[in-house]
Write a protein that holds these residues in place. Structure first.
Motif, mmCIF file in Angstrom:
data_model
loop_
_atom_site.group_PDB
_atom_site.id
_atom_site.type_symbol
_atom_site.label_atom_id
_atom_site.label_comp_id
_atom_site.label_asym_id
_atom_site.label_seq_id
_atom_site.Cartn_x
_atom_site.Cartn_y
_atom_site.Cartn_z
ATOM 1 N N ARG A 318 0.840 -1.202 0.000
ATOM 2 C CA ARG A 318 0.000 0.000 0.000
ATOM 3 C C ARG A 318 0.875 1.253 0.000
ATOM 4 N NH1 ARG A 318 -5.415 -0.800 1.399
ATOM 5 N NH2 ARG A 318 -5.576 1.334 2.158
ATOM 6 N N ASN A 319 1.945 1.251 0.791
ATOM 7 C CA ASN A 319 2.844 2.397 0.802
ATOM 8 C C ASN A 319 3.529 2.590 -0.549
ATOM 9 O OD1 ASN A 319 2.334 3.163 3.461
ATOM 10 N ND2 ASN A 319 3.882 1.782 4.277
ATOM 11 N N ARG A 320 3.890 1.473 -1.198
ATOM 12 C CA ARG A 320 4.512 1.586 -2.516
ATOM 13 C C ARG A 320 3.546 2.205 -3.524
ATOM 14 N NH1 ARG A 320 4.555 -0.481 -7.319
ATOM 15 N NH2 ARG A 320 2.835 -1.901 -6.822
ATOM 16 N N ILE A 321 2.293 1.736 -3.514
ATOM 17 C CA ILE A 321 1.293 2.304 -4.433
ATOM 18 C C ILE A 321 1.069 3.783 -4.132
ATOM 19 C CG2 ILE A 321 -1.129 2.200 -5.126
ATOM 20 C CD1 ILE A 321 -1.034 -0.807 -4.600
ATOM 21 N N ALA A 322 1.035 4.134 -2.844
ATOM 22 C CA ALA A 322 0.851 5.543 -2.478
ATOM 23 C C ALA A 322 1.996 6.398 -3.005
ATOM 24 C CB ALA A 322 0.740 5.670 -0.957
ATOM 25 N N ARG A 323 3.233 5.880 -2.888
ATOM 26 C CA ARG A 323 4.386 6.633 -3.404
ATOM 27 C C ARG A 323 4.295 6.797 -4.919
ATOM 28 N NH1 ARG A 323 7.128 3.315 0.346
ATOM 29 N NH2 ARG A 323 7.770 1.904 -1.331
ATOM 30 N N GLU A 324 3.908 5.721 -5.604
ATOM 31 C CA GLU A 324 3.802 5.796 -7.061
ATOM 32 C C GLU A 324 2.729 6.803 -7.472
ATOM 33 O OE1 GLU A 324 5.615 4.356 -9.351
ATOM 34 O OE2 GLU A 324 6.899 3.292 -7.927
ATOM 35 N N MET A 325 1.607 6.801 -6.769
ATOM 36 C CA MET A 325 0.539 7.751 -7.090
ATOM 37 C C MET A 325 0.995 9.181 -6.845
ATOM 38 S SD MET A 325 -2.782 5.750 -5.554
ATOM 39 C CE MET A 325 -3.870 7.148 -5.868
ATOM 40 N N HIS A 326 1.678 9.402 -5.730
ATOM 41 C CA HIS A 326 2.098 10.763 -5.392
ATOM 42 C C HIS A 326 3.154 11.272 -6.362
ATOM 43 C CE1 HIS A 326 4.530 13.816 -3.275
ATOM 44 N NE2 HIS A 326 3.375 14.189 -2.753
ATOM 45 N N ASP A 327 4.136 10.407 -6.685
ATOM 46 C CA ASP A 327 5.244 10.859 -7.517
ATOM 47 C C ASP A 327 4.941 10.756 -9.008
ATOM 48 O OD1 ASP A 327 6.608 11.215 -5.158
ATOM 49 O OD2 ASP A 327 7.626 9.270 -5.255
ATOM 50 N N GLY A 328 3.894 10.008 -9.372
ATOM 51 C CA GLY A 328 3.599 9.809 -10.782
ATOM 52 C C GLY A 328 2.336 10.503 -11.221
ATOM 53 N N VAL A 329 1.191 9.852 -11.015
ATOM 54 C CA VAL A 329 -0.085 10.351 -11.535
ATOM 55 C C VAL A 329 -0.415 11.733 -10.983
ATOM 56 C CG1 VAL A 329 -2.561 9.897 -11.673
ATOM 57 C CG2 VAL A 329 -0.943 8.000 -11.841
ATOM 58 N N LEU A 377 -4.517 4.933 1.618
ATOM 59 C CA LEU A 377 -3.529 3.868 1.507
ATOM 60 C C LEU A 377 -2.546 3.878 2.673
ATOM 61 C CD1 LEU A 377 -2.773 4.078 -2.319
ATOM 62 C CD2 LEU A 377 -3.770 2.127 -1.139
ATOM 63 N N ARG A 378 -2.176 5.060 3.127
ATOM 64 C CA ARG A 378 -1.158 5.161 4.177
ATOM 65 C C ARG A 378 -1.737 5.065 5.582
ATOM 66 N NH1 ARG A 378 3.909 6.334 3.002
ATOM 67 N NH2 ARG A 378 4.507 7.098 0.938
ATOM 68 N N HIS A 379 -3.050 5.167 5.723
ATOM 69 C CA HIS A 379 -3.640 5.150 7.059
ATOM 70 C C HIS A 379 -3.658 3.722 7.587
ATOM 71 C CE1 HIS A 379 -5.760 7.316 10.187
ATOM 72 N NE2 HIS A 379 -6.573 6.287 10.324
ATOM 73 N N GLU A 380 -3.060 3.492 8.745
ATOM 74 C CA GLU A 380 -2.927 2.158 9.318
ATOM 75 C C GLU A 380 -3.425 2.156 10.760
ATOM 76 O OE1 GLU A 380 -1.978 -0.342 7.590
ATOM 77 O OE2 GLU A 380 -0.991 0.546 5.844
ATOM 78 N N ILE A 381 -3.519 0.949 11.333
ATOM 79 C CA ILE A 381 -3.802 0.800 12.759
ATOM 80 C C ILE A 381 -2.511 1.129 13.507
ATOM 81 C CG2 ILE A 381 -4.627 -0.745 14.561
ATOM 82 C CD1 ILE A 381 -6.679 -0.276 12.420
ATOM 83 N N THR A 382 -2.517 2.181 14.283
ATOM 84 C CA THR A 382 -1.270 2.674 14.866
ATOM 85 C C THR A 382 -0.966 2.104 16.244
ATOM 86 O OG1 THR A 382 -2.478 4.602 15.713
ATOM 87 C CG2 THR A 382 -1.361 4.821 13.573
ATOM 88 N N ASP A 383 -1.978 1.883 17.069
ATOM 89 C CA ASP A 383 -1.717 1.476 18.452
ATOM 90 C C ASP A 383 -2.430 0.180 18.819
ATOM 91 O OD1 ASP A 383 -4.277 2.357 18.405
ATOM 92 O OD2 ASP A 383 -4.128 3.717 20.116
#
Length: 525
Positions: A318-329, A377-383
């Motif tokens: 999910r983090n990889r896809i988020a990076r690709e979306m941010h830096d690409g599309v 995509l980047r939002h996760e269960i933190t605690d």
């Protein structure tokens, strides 16, 4: 048939290669000795010696194969003493002296420099003792027949030890990855065939049912031991802390009707089953319960590990896809927005400027949607607590959209499993995203209630309603698949005062209702 690494998972590739090499050295030495005997015309008289050397070679190779996981150079020392005594004492050095080099060469291949030197020294001492024990013989000739092969064995053994050392160093560096690859390949094979359950929550339910059938207990709480030695419950209700206390108590101090059965692994305890409501605990019942626990222990531990691996892999993807979306599309669409701005600024036609302005607004909306998608995509269960992550997510949506979000969150008992919590969070994200994009709502209600084993989630809005699946849109289907994956049911229905209600509830028996804890209520706007 020659054993292979595929047939014997316990044999590493370097060990297989060294065994093949040492066996080949022995075969070559026997072939050389046989050729020498044929050349000298003494094959018939030398046949008994060839048979004995062949038996020694076969025994040494078999012994090496049987001790491949615990190699020791004493095998090479023993072979050196036996071979040297046989060849030198029978004065066969002219025909079979080549075999004297075998122990030193094989020691270099299999064990390294020190073993090569030790075996060469033992071979030399044994040869000297055999020559000295027979004074009438021509000692000088026998030394001349023996010494060259000892020197050849030492030289080739030292070269082999240098080469095998680099191979062993490489194998040592690759060993953790080779073991991990073997394990993951096996897990992938079993998971793909459908013959192995890798869902820890489902296995915990199966273990609970099996324990109740075997012992007649009312229910069980299954705990697994985490790497930091803490206990994590895979099922149970609000009394999970009290159940955990039963584990540390002596048999006589436990709650009446309670019993603890360990989940035993090969070298350590993997977890515990705490049984409640046992009518009468007997040795026979204890043995029956332990059999059930042993049957589930490794499967359950594997499922817990697989849950962790799956969570890590999913998060990374999910983090990889988020990076690709941010830096690409996202960057490319922003670039289009600048181009539209330029067209609007230089055009003299009102209609063109109007179209450019409309296109610019659409591009702005798309960029906003992409940013929301990256956030999702980047939002996760933190605690470890789903309520906190839901609150953070709802707060961000409220700030970004102006929606008035009302939260009612009640989470008690042990945390949900990472997989369950993550899947429920993704359902909530999809439902909230649909409200944000399609509902035209002013208010959003997020209600979540969990006691660690059962849960309910409701996403309500006061928008236009009529939330129905659309062609080529898979949001509702994906939410239903996620719900089914964690043993829950998803329903979509109209809200009485207008809008839509998306609800997710655990599928539990009617007699499993437990008292719910009351959470806090607040509005975010």
């Amino acid at each position: 048939m020659t054993p292979s690494a595929a047939q014997d998972p316990g044999l590493s590739r370097p060990a297989l290669q060294s065994w093949r090499t040492t066996t080949a050295v022995r075969v070559f030495a026997l072939a050389l000795a046989t050729g020498t005997a044929i050349s000298d015309g003494v094959l018939v008289t030398s046949a008994p010696m060839l048979v004995v050397l062949g038996l020694l070679a076969a025994f040494a190779s078999t012994l090496e194969w049987m001790t491949r996981d615990r190699p020791t150079h004493w095998h090479a020392v023993g072979e050196a003493i036996a071979v040297t005594t046989l060849v030198v004492a029978t004065q066969s050095g002219s025909d079979f002296g080549a075999y004297l080099a075998v122990p030193a060469i094989n020691a270099g291949v299999r064990h390294g420099l020190v073993a090569t030197l030790n075996v060469t020294l033992v071979t030399g001492l044994t040869a000297a003792a055999a020559i000295a024990a027979d004074p009438p013989s021509d000692s000088v000739q026998r030394i001349g027949e023996t010494l060259p092969w000892l020197i050849i064995g030492l030289g080739v053994g030292l070269l082999a030890s240098w080469q095998s050392r680099s191979i062993r160093s490489l194998a040592a560096r690759q060993a953790p990855y080779a073991a991990a690859h073997q394990l993951m390949a096996r897990v992938h094979q079993l998971a793909s065939s459908g013959s192995l359950g890798l869902n820890s929550a489902a296995l915990a339910e199966d273990l609970d049912a099996a324990m109740r059938d075997a012992t007649g207990c009312a229910r069980t709480t299954i705990f697994v031991v985490e790497p930091d030695e803490t206990l994590r419950a895979l099922n149970g209700g609000e009394d999970v802390d009290r159940m955990a206390e039963e584990i540390s108590l002596d048999d006589g101090d436990r709650t009446p009707g309670a019993a603890v059965v360990p989940l035993r692994g090969a070298a350590q305890t993997l977890g515990y089953c705490v049984l409640i409501g046992v009518p009468r605990w007997t040795p026979e019942l204890d043995e029956r319960a332990q059999d059930v626990a042993d049957d589930f222990a490794v499967r359950l531990d594997t499922a817990v590990l697989f849950d962790d691996v799956r969570t890590l892999a999913t998060s990374e993807e999910r983090n990889r896809i988020a990076r690709e979306m941010h830096d690409g599309v996202a960057q490319e669409i922003v670039g289009l927005g600048y181009l539209v701005d330029e067209i609007e600024s230089i055009s003299d036609h009102a209609h063109t400027r109007e179209l450019a302005s409309t296109l610019r607004a659409e591009i702005t909306r798309l960029v906003s949607e992409i940013r929301f998608s990256i956030f999702d995509l980047r939002h996760e269960i933190t605690d470890g607590r789903l309520a906190a992550s839901l609150a953070d997510y709802a707060r961000e949506v409220s700030h970004a959209t102006g929606l008035r979000v009302h939260l009612s969150l009640a989470e008690s008992g042990p945390p949900l499993s990472p997989r369950t919590a993550t899947e429920v969070l993704r359902v909530a994200q999809e439902a909230i995203g649909n409200v944000r994009k399609h509902a035209g709502a002013s208010n959003l209600w997020v209600t979540f209630d969990s006691d660690g084993s059962t849960l309910s989630l409701a996403i309500e809005d006061d928008g236009v309603g009529k939330a129905e699946p659309r062609e080529h849109h898979w949001g509702l289907q994906t939410m239903r698949e996620r719900a089914e994956g964690v043993g829950a049911r998803l329903d979509v229905s109209p809200r009485p005062d207008g809008g839509t209600v998306v609800s997710l509830r655990s599928l539990v028996p009617a007699d499993s209702h437990r008292e719910k804890a009351h959470g806090h209520h607040r509005a975010t706007g």
